[in-house]
Motif scaffolding. Sequence first.
Motif, PDB file in Angstrom:
ATOM      1  N   ARG A  35       0.821  -1.213   0.000  1.00  0.00           N
ATOM      2  CA  ARG A  35       0.000   0.000   0.000  1.00  0.00           C
ATOM      3  C   ARG A  35       0.854   1.262   0.000  1.00  0.00           C
ATOM      4  O   ARG A  35       0.444   2.301  -0.532  1.00  0.00           O
ATOM      5  CB  ARG A  35      -0.936  -0.016   1.209  1.00  0.00           C
ATOM      6  CG  ARG A  35      -1.970  -1.123   1.140  1.00  0.00           C
ATOM      7  CD  ARG A  35      -3.042  -0.991   2.192  1.00  0.00           C
ATOM      8  NE  ARG A  35      -3.904  -2.168   2.205  1.00  0.00           N
ATOM      9  CZ  ARG A  35      -4.869  -2.394   1.321  1.00  0.00           C
ATOM     10  NH1 ARG A  35      -5.086  -1.520   0.356  1.00  0.00           N
ATOM     11  NH2 ARG A  35      -5.602  -3.488   1.395  1.00  0.00           N
ATOM     12  N   ALA A  36       2.048   1.178   0.550  1.00  0.00           N
ATOM     13  CA  ALA A  36       2.934   2.334   0.539  1.00  0.00           C
ATOM     14  C   ALA A  36       3.648   2.495  -0.799  1.00  0.00           C
ATOM     15  O   ALA A  36       3.957   3.621  -1.200  1.00  0.00           O
ATOM     16  CB  ALA A  36       3.971   2.197   1.656  1.00  0.00           C
ATOM     17  N   TYR A  37       3.905   1.384  -1.500  1.00  0.00           N
ATOM     18  CA  TYR A  37       4.811   1.399  -2.646  1.00  0.00           C
ATOM     19  C   TYR A  37       4.116   1.306  -3.994  1.00  0.00           C
ATOM     20  O   TYR A  37       4.505   1.973  -4.952  1.00  0.00           O
ATOM     21  CB  TYR A  37       5.786   0.238  -2.479  1.00  0.00           C
ATOM     22  CG  TYR A  37       6.910   0.169  -3.476  1.00  0.00           C
ATOM     23  CD1 TYR A  37       7.890   1.161  -3.531  1.00  0.00           C
ATOM     24  CD2 TYR A  37       7.020  -0.914  -4.337  1.00  0.00           C
ATOM     25  CE1 TYR A  37       8.936   1.075  -4.431  1.00  0.00           C
ATOM     26  CE2 TYR A  37       8.065  -1.003  -5.236  1.00  0.00           C
ATOM     27  CZ  TYR A  37       9.024  -0.012  -5.275  1.00  0.00           C
ATOM     28  OH  TYR A  37      10.062  -0.104  -6.170  1.00  0.00           O
ATOM     29  N   PHE A  38       3.089   0.460  -4.091  1.00  0.00           N
ATOM     30  CA  PHE A  38       2.434   0.231  -5.371  1.00  0.00           C
ATOM     31  C   PHE A  38       1.396   1.300  -5.666  1.00  0.00           C
ATOM     32  O   PHE A  38       0.712   1.798  -4.767  1.00  0.00           O
ATOM     33  CB  PHE A  38       1.753  -1.133  -5.402  1.00  0.00           C
ATOM     34  CG  PHE A  38       2.687  -2.294  -5.579  1.00  0.00           C
ATOM     35  CD1 PHE A  38       3.923  -2.135  -6.180  1.00  0.00           C
ATOM     36  CD2 PHE A  38       2.327  -3.562  -5.145  1.00  0.00           C
ATOM     37  CE1 PHE A  38       4.787  -3.202  -6.349  1.00  0.00           C
ATOM     38  CE2 PHE A  38       3.173  -4.640  -5.316  1.00  0.00           C
ATOM     39  CZ  PHE A  38       4.413  -4.461  -5.917  1.00  0.00           C
ATOM     40  N   LEU A  39       1.244   1.602  -6.939  1.00  0.00           N
ATOM     41  CA  LEU A  39       0.182   2.503  -7.378  1.00  0.00           C
ATOM     42  C   LEU A  39      -1.148   1.779  -7.537  1.00  0.00           C
ATOM     43  O   LEU A  39      -2.185   2.407  -7.621  1.00  0.00           O
ATOM     44  CB  LEU A  39       0.574   3.165  -8.700  1.00  0.00           C
ATOM     45  CG  LEU A  39       1.786   4.091  -8.627  1.00  0.00           C
ATOM     46  CD1 LEU A  39       2.118   4.621 -10.008  1.00  0.00           C
ATOM     47  CD2 LEU A  39       1.524   5.237  -7.675  1.00  0.00           C
ATOM     48  N   HIS A  40      -1.096   0.439  -7.594  1.00  0.00           N
ATOM     49  CA  HIS A  40      -2.312  -0.364  -7.726  1.00  0.00           C
ATOM     50  C   HIS A  40      -2.287  -1.447  -6.650  1.00  0.00           C
ATOM     51  O   HIS A  40      -2.410  -2.637  -6.932  1.00  0.00           O
ATOM     52  CB  HIS A  40      -2.401  -0.995  -9.121  1.00  0.00           C
ATOM     53  CG  HIS A  40      -2.227  -0.010 -10.232  1.00  0.00           C
ATOM     54  ND1 HIS A  40      -1.016   0.192 -10.854  1.00  0.00           N
ATOM     55  CD2 HIS A  40      -3.099   0.854 -10.815  1.00  0.00           C
ATOM     56  CE1 HIS A  40      -1.155   1.118 -11.788  1.00  0.00           C
ATOM     57  NE2 HIS A  40      -2.395   1.531 -11.782  1.00  0.00           N
ATOM     58  N   ALA A  41      -2.128  -1.022  -5.409  1.00  0.00           N
ATOM     59  CA  ALA A  41      -1.965  -1.972  -4.308  1.00  0.00           C
ATOM     60  C   ALA A  41      -3.183  -2.874  -4.142  1.00  0.00           C
ATOM     61  O   ALA A  41      -3.042  -4.065  -3.837  1.00  0.00           O
ATOM     62  CB  ALA A  41      -1.679  -1.216  -3.016  1.00  0.00           C
ATOM     63  N   ASP A  42      -4.380  -2.326  -4.326  1.00  0.00           N
ATOM     64  CA  ASP A  42      -5.582  -3.141  -4.142  1.00  0.00           C
ATOM     65  C   ASP A  42      -5.620  -4.287  -5.135  1.00  0.00           C
ATOM     66  O   ASP A  42      -6.001  -5.419  -4.794  1.00  0.00           O
ATOM     67  CB  ASP A  42      -6.828  -2.275  -4.259  1.00  0.00           C
ATOM     68  CG  ASP A  42      -6.909  -1.508  -5.568  1.00  0.00           C
ATOM     69  OD1 ASP A  42      -5.855  -1.293  -6.202  1.00  0.00           O
ATOM     70  OD2 ASP A  42      -8.030  -1.116  -5.970  1.00  0.00           O
ATOM     71  N   VAL A  43      -5.207  -4.038  -6.372  1.00  0.00           N
ATOM     72  CA  VAL A  43      -5.187  -5.095  -7.386  1.00  0.00           C
ATOM     73  C   VAL A  43      -4.147  -6.154  -7.023  1.00  0.00           C
ATOM     74  O   VAL A  43      -4.406  -7.360  -7.104  1.00  0.00           O
ATOM     75  CB  VAL A  43      -4.884  -4.497  -8.776  1.00  0.00           C
ATOM     76  CG1 VAL A  43      -4.785  -5.605  -9.823  1.00  0.00           C
ATOM     77  CG2 VAL A  43      -5.957  -3.493  -9.167  1.00  0.00           C
TER      78      VAL A  43
END
Length: 204
Positions: A35-43
């Motif tokens: 959640r801190a690093y990815f732009l699409h963390a939910d996916v």
Amino acid sequence: MGKFSRAAKSRPAPRRLGPASPDWSPYERLDDAARAYFLHADVALEAIAGVLGRHRVRGFTLERVVDLTEAGASVWQEAAVCDGRRLILWHSEELADDKAPEGMVLDSSVQVLPLGAIRHVGMRTLVGRDESGRRVDRGVHLVLATGTPHELNTVPGGDPDAPLTSARFRPEAFRFSKSLDDGGPGQIARLVAFGQLMGRLVPG
């Protein structure tokens, strides 16, 4: 970087980058780091959780690559997760799609390998010294190779009547790397720990 299936299906769609952090290494939990690093963390987390089930994450490494072009920026993201029995690989790539809102779609892929499928774990670290003479790890390269043939290379022969004398198979391999310029010391240390974990868990 372990780009396990980066297929160029179409030109990446340019987009504005979000507020994602450049460093995930302070976060011990996969959810927090993603959640801190990815732009699409939910996916990413939904795809990984779908195959992880109730198994505990033993270790992971994350990667994010930004491709800059005249049209803008596109993002390629990757996670490698080990639950003690399997290696779970997830990656996403932004692809242009004129019919989609904002002109792009996210190509999300997940691949699961039993640890028994990994035949080779190789890790190389670049070690230096700082101005005070203390050890500094300047980079790490990790290779996880399977026994699955990935590419066939023919070997030419010297006989005109038999131009091909043999064939050489290149096994499927997943490559990961971090450096002081790409990830920094925290991510170097985390990738080293991930490589050591894989070396301990892969069946002998």
